[in-house]
Design a protein around this motif. Structure first.
Motif, PDB file in Angstrom:
ATOM      1  N   CYS A   1       0.506   5.484  -8.362  1.00  0.00           N
ATOM      2  CA  CYS A   1       0.577   4.331  -7.461  1.00  0.00           C
ATOM      3  C   CYS A   1      -0.080   3.115  -8.108  1.00  0.00           C
ATOM      4  O   CYS A   1       0.453   2.000  -8.062  1.00  0.00           O
ATOM      5  N   ALA A   2      -1.247   3.337  -8.701  1.00  0.00           N
ATOM      6  CA  ALA A   2      -1.956   2.250  -9.367  1.00  0.00           C
ATOM      7  C   ALA A   2      -1.131   1.689 -10.522  1.00  0.00           C
ATOM      8  O   ALA A   2      -1.039   0.470 -10.711  1.00  0.00           O
ATOM      9  N   GLU A   3      -0.509   2.573 -11.273  1.00  0.00           N
ATOM     10  CA  GLU A   3       0.320   2.147 -12.397  1.00  0.00           C
ATOM     11  C   GLU A   3       1.550   1.373 -11.932  1.00  0.00           C
ATOM     12  O   GLU A   3       2.068   0.517 -12.665  1.00  0.00           O
TER      13      GLU A   3
ATOM     14  N   GLY B   1      -3.206  -1.317  -2.753  1.00  0.00           N
ATOM     15  CA  GLY B   1      -4.133  -0.369  -2.162  1.00  0.00           C
ATOM     16  C   GLY B   1      -3.457   0.985  -2.003  1.00  0.00           C
ATOM     17  O   GLY B   1      -2.226   1.105  -2.121  1.00  0.00           O
ATOM     18  N   ILE B   2      -4.270   1.992  -1.734  1.00  0.00           N
ATOM     19  CA  ILE B   2      -3.770   3.362  -1.633  1.00  0.00           C
ATOM     20  C   ILE B   2      -4.332   4.035  -0.392  1.00  0.00           C
ATOM     21  O   ILE B   2      -5.514   3.890  -0.074  1.00  0.00           O
TER      22      ILE B   2
ATOM     23  N   PRO C   1      -8.539  -0.676  -3.720  1.00  0.00           N
ATOM     24  CA  PRO C   1      -8.947  -0.408  -2.337  1.00  0.00           C
ATOM     25  C   PRO C   1      -8.335   0.906  -1.850  1.00  0.00           C
ATOM     26  O   PRO C   1      -7.137   1.136  -1.999  1.00  0.00           O
ATOM     27  N   LEU C   2      -9.188   1.759  -1.294  1.00  0.00           N
ATOM     28  CA  LEU C   2      -8.778   3.120  -0.928  1.00  0.00           C
ATOM     29  C   LEU C   2      -9.031   3.378   0.547  1.00  0.00           C
ATOM     30  O   LEU C   2     -10.129   3.162   1.044  1.00  0.00           O
TER      31      LEU C   2
ATOM     32  N   VAL D   1       0.866  -1.179   0.000  1.00  0.00           N
ATOM     33  CA  VAL D   1       0.000   0.000   0.000  1.00  0.00           C
ATOM     34  C   VAL D   1       0.902   1.228   0.000  1.00  0.00           C
ATOM     35  O   VAL D   1       1.906   1.260   0.725  1.00  0.00           O
ATOM     36  N   HIS D   2       0.560   2.225  -0.803  1.00  0.00           N
ATOM     37  CA  HIS D   2       1.367   3.447  -0.818  1.00  0.00           C
ATOM     38  C   HIS D   2       0.516   4.628  -0.370  1.00  0.00           C
ATOM     39  O   HIS D   2      -0.673   4.718  -0.691  1.00  0.00           O
TER      40      HIS D   2
END
Length: 318
Positions: free
Chosen positions: A126-128, A133-134, A166-167, A114-115
């Protein structure tokens, strides 16, 4: 409260304890995990040997999932990550750096990554990078802050618009009603720092906790925007920083800030309790916190308040 955050980490509630420097040690992390959330060891203030001690201690205190938060701006980040991996840690929250730096490496080791980010554009990166999750952290948060200065209520829906991962929302969250609000805006869960800092199990010095209990809505401020922005509780040190920022400009300002900050100012304030010369990192929501209960009591109150909030909704607009 079961959802994809609880499924991702194997926990009961979608509530993550922030990995704060000098505050989030083994006792706090284990207590949060035992109470149904996800506890995080804050590795930013730990050399690898000390991190190893805390990981082993957590493993002796809980059988529940826990993780490690690694700020990537520190030179020992690689050593910290390898230390945790060697001890079987499978959940990593990374922050203060590019998500591309270690995400692939951690994923190859079978870890969940997770970042923490502070803008919709960075969330997309982040997704790339392939994170699982973020955490989208608003401007209200304590400690090191994003340069974009976007508040949580504005940030969460904009990040949700960009990504489907997921956020978790962070910044200004310390109650069940604020958890409900974050979820209404598009978050799947929350990360909370200041509320868990203000518990009996956190490593924060009692002097720091007592001063924080007296905080007013204007008692925290973002400082050091020209170097590394950080939200601080007002004290002698923060006033000295303010004077430097009002006196100098350009490179001289950066040099004076770095010189005055020196080393271990956060340790002096947050862990050792020097309320004058120490750096006191804490979130804006601290002014609403009026007690220092146990982690278990906090979790019970959060869930109760969350359920009460939901019972009042939806509003009927007849």
């Amino acid at each position: 409260m079961k959802n994809r955050i609880t499924d991702l980490f194997g926990i009961q509630y979608p509530i993550i304890q922030g990995g704060m420097v000098w505050v989030s040690g083994a006792k706090l992390a284990a207590s949060v995990s035992n109470a149904g959330g996800l506890g995080l060891i804050g590795a930013g203030s730990m050399k690898p040997d000390l991190l190893k001690e805390h990981i082993l201690k957590v493993q002796g205190l809980t059988q529940k999932p826990f993780g490690v938060n690694v700020p990537l701006l520190y030179e020992k980040a690689q050593e910290q990550i390898d230390c945790a991996l060697d001890l079987g840690v499978k959940i990593f929250f990374t922050s203060a750096g590019s998500p591309k730096k270690f995400t692939s490496y951690l994923k190859q080791k079978g870890a969940i990554v997770v970042h923490v980010t502070s803008s919709p554009e960075l969330a997309l990166k982040c997704a790339e990078a392939g994170v699982d999750g973020i955490v989208a952290e608003g401007f209200e948060a304590g400690g090191h802050n994003g340069r974009e200065e976007i508040t949580t209520m504005t940030l969460i829906p904009q990040v949700r618009e960009k990504i489907s991962l997921p956020l978790m929302a962070a910044g200004g969250i310390a109650s069940g009603s604020s958890i409900a609000a974050a979820m209404a805006l598009g978050a799947d869960g929350v990360q909370m720092g200041t509320r868990f800092l203000m518990t009996r199990e956190s490593s924060a010095h009692e002097n720091f906790k007592k001063l924080a209990l007296e905080a007013l809505p204007h008692s925290t401020q973002i400082m050091m925007r020209k170097t590394v922005p950080v939200r601080l509780l007002q004290n002698q040190f923060s006033l000295e920083i303010k004077t430097i920022e009002e006196t100098f400009t350009g490179e001289e300002l950066k040099n004076k800030l770095n010189e005055h900050l020196g080393k271990y100012r956060a340790k002096m304030g947050m862990l050792d309790g020097d309320l004058a010369a120490g750096e006191l990192e804490i979130g804006q929501i601290v002014s609403l916190i009026k007690d220092v209960p146990s982690v278990e009591e906090v979790m019970k109150e959060l869930i109760s308040d969350y359920q009460k909030t939901l019972s009042r909704l939806p509003l009927k607009l007849d």
